[in-house]
Write a protein that holds these residues in place. Sequence first.
Motif, short mmCIF file in Angstrom:
data_model
loop_
_atom_site.label_atom_id
_atom_site.label_comp_id
_atom_site.label_asym_id
_atom_site.label_seq_id
_atom_site.Cartn_x
_atom_site.Cartn_y
_atom_site.Cartn_z
N PHE A 27 -34.18 -46.51 50.68
CA PHE A 27 -33.36 -45.31 50.75
C PHE A 27 -32.45 -45.26 49.52
CE2 PHE A 27 -29.05 -46.78 52.04
CZ PHE A 27 -29.33 -48.12 52.26
N THR A 28 -31.85 -44.12 49.28
CA THR A 28 -30.95 -43.98 48.15
C THR A 28 -29.51 -44.09 48.61
OG1 THR A 28 -30.24 -42.51 46.36
CG2 THR A 28 -30.97 -41.45 48.38
N LEU A 29 -28.72 -44.78 47.79
CA LEU A 29 -27.32 -45.00 48.14
C LEU A 29 -26.43 -43.80 47.86
CD1 LEU A 29 -26.55 -48.63 46.86
CD2 LEU A 29 -26.77 -47.84 49.22
N ASP A 30 -26.96 -42.79 47.19
CA ASP A 30 -26.13 -41.70 46.68
C ASP A 30 -25.22 -41.07 47.73
OD1 ASP A 30 -28.12 -40.12 44.07
OD2 ASP A 30 -27.94 -42.21 44.67
N TYR A 31 -25.66 -41.03 48.97
CA TYR A 31 -24.92 -40.29 49.98
C TYR A 31 -24.00 -41.14 50.84
CZ TYR A 31 -28.58 -37.02 48.70
OH TYR A 31 -29.43 -36.22 47.99
N TYR A 32 -23.94 -42.44 50.53
CA TYR A 32 -23.27 -43.36 51.43
C TYR A 32 -22.10 -44.09 50.80
CZ TYR A 32 -27.54 -42.68 54.09
OH TYR A 32 -28.58 -42.11 54.77
N ALA A 33 -21.03 -44.23 51.59
CA ALA A 33 -19.96 -45.16 51.24
C ALA A 33 -20.47 -46.56 51.57
CB ALA A 33 -18.70 -44.85 52.04
N ILE A 34 -20.18 -47.49 50.68
CA ILE A 34 -20.66 -48.86 50.86
C ILE A 34 -19.46 -49.81 50.89
CG2 ILE A 34 -22.04 -50.74 49.89
CD1 ILE A 34 -23.70 -48.40 50.92
N ASN A 77 -29.20 -47.73 42.18
CA ASN A 77 -29.16 -47.93 43.63
C ASN A 77 -28.43 -49.23 43.99
OD1 ASN A 77 -29.90 -46.14 45.66
ND2 ASN A 77 -31.73 -47.29 46.23
N THR A 78 -27.35 -49.50 43.27
CA THR A 78 -26.68 -50.79 43.39
C THR A 78 -25.16 -50.63 43.45
OG1 THR A 78 -28.46 -51.85 42.13
CG2 THR A 78 -26.38 -53.06 42.31
N VAL A 79 -24.53 -51.45 44.28
CA VAL A 79 -23.08 -51.56 44.34
C VAL A 79 -22.71 -52.99 43.96
CG1 VAL A 79 -21.07 -51.50 45.86
CG2 VAL A 79 -22.84 -49.76 46.07
N TYR A 80 -21.64 -53.12 43.19
CA TYR A 80 -21.20 -54.43 42.70
C TYR A 80 -19.83 -54.79 43.26
CZ TYR A 80 -24.76 -53.28 39.22
OH TYR A 80 -25.92 -52.92 38.60
N LEU A 81 -19.58 -56.08 43.31
CA LEU A 81 -18.24 -56.58 43.61
C LEU A 81 -17.92 -57.66 42.58
CD1 LEU A 81 -15.82 -56.32 45.57
CD2 LEU A 81 -16.75 -58.32 46.76
N GLN A 82 -17.05 -57.33 41.64
CA GLN A 82 -16.60 -58.30 40.65
C GLN A 82 -15.42 -59.05 41.24
OE1 GLN A 82 -17.79 -59.05 37.44
NE2 GLN A 82 -16.30 -60.71 37.52
N MET A 83 -15.57 -60.35 41.34
CA MET A 83 -14.53 -61.18 41.96
C MET A 83 -13.94 -62.11 40.91
SD MET A 83 -16.34 -62.03 45.62
CE MET A 83 -17.49 -63.20 44.93
N ASN A 84 -12.68 -61.95 40.63
CA ASN A 84 -11.97 -62.75 39.63
C ASN A 84 -10.87 -63.58 40.29
OD1 ASN A 84 -13.47 -61.42 37.53
ND2 ASN A 84 -12.05 -59.71 37.65
N SER A 85 -10.41 -64.58 39.57
CA SER A 85 -9.31 -65.43 40.06
C SER A 85 -9.60 -65.90 41.48
CB SER A 85 -7.98 -64.67 40.02
OG SER A 85 -7.69 -64.24 38.71
#
Length: 124
Positions: A27-34, A77-85
């Motif tokens: 499915f496509t992520l375009d329509y969704y909050a993630i 079609n990707t969501v990222y989470l950059q985690m620092n410190s």
Amino acid sequence: QLQLVESGGGLVQPGGSLRLSCVASGFTLDYYAIGWFRQAPGKEREGVSCISNTGGITDYADSVKGRFIISRDNAKNTVYLQMNSLKPEDTGVYYCAVDLTFCRRLGALETGPWGQGTQVTVSS
């Protein structure tokens, strides 16, 4: 099959960084909050961060504000989470999921199906 697959976890020292990825298939992520969520050993699952379908709205748990950055690339079609410190208390299994509250209630854990998650361990 509709699913979200998390990756990018690992073992990192305190103060280090990791970038998690959440890729949709079927499915496509375009329509969704993630949202990104995590579960530490012996603790309940909690909301970490959320991003609206366009990326215009983001939300963070108080414990990660100023350290984590959520972003998305709908073309990939990707969501990222950059985690620092990173801190030892960030250790846990991290999951991404469709947030059914449209990022209005991150702590409600009202989500679509969960994936298998990716393990993040912060330790020296």
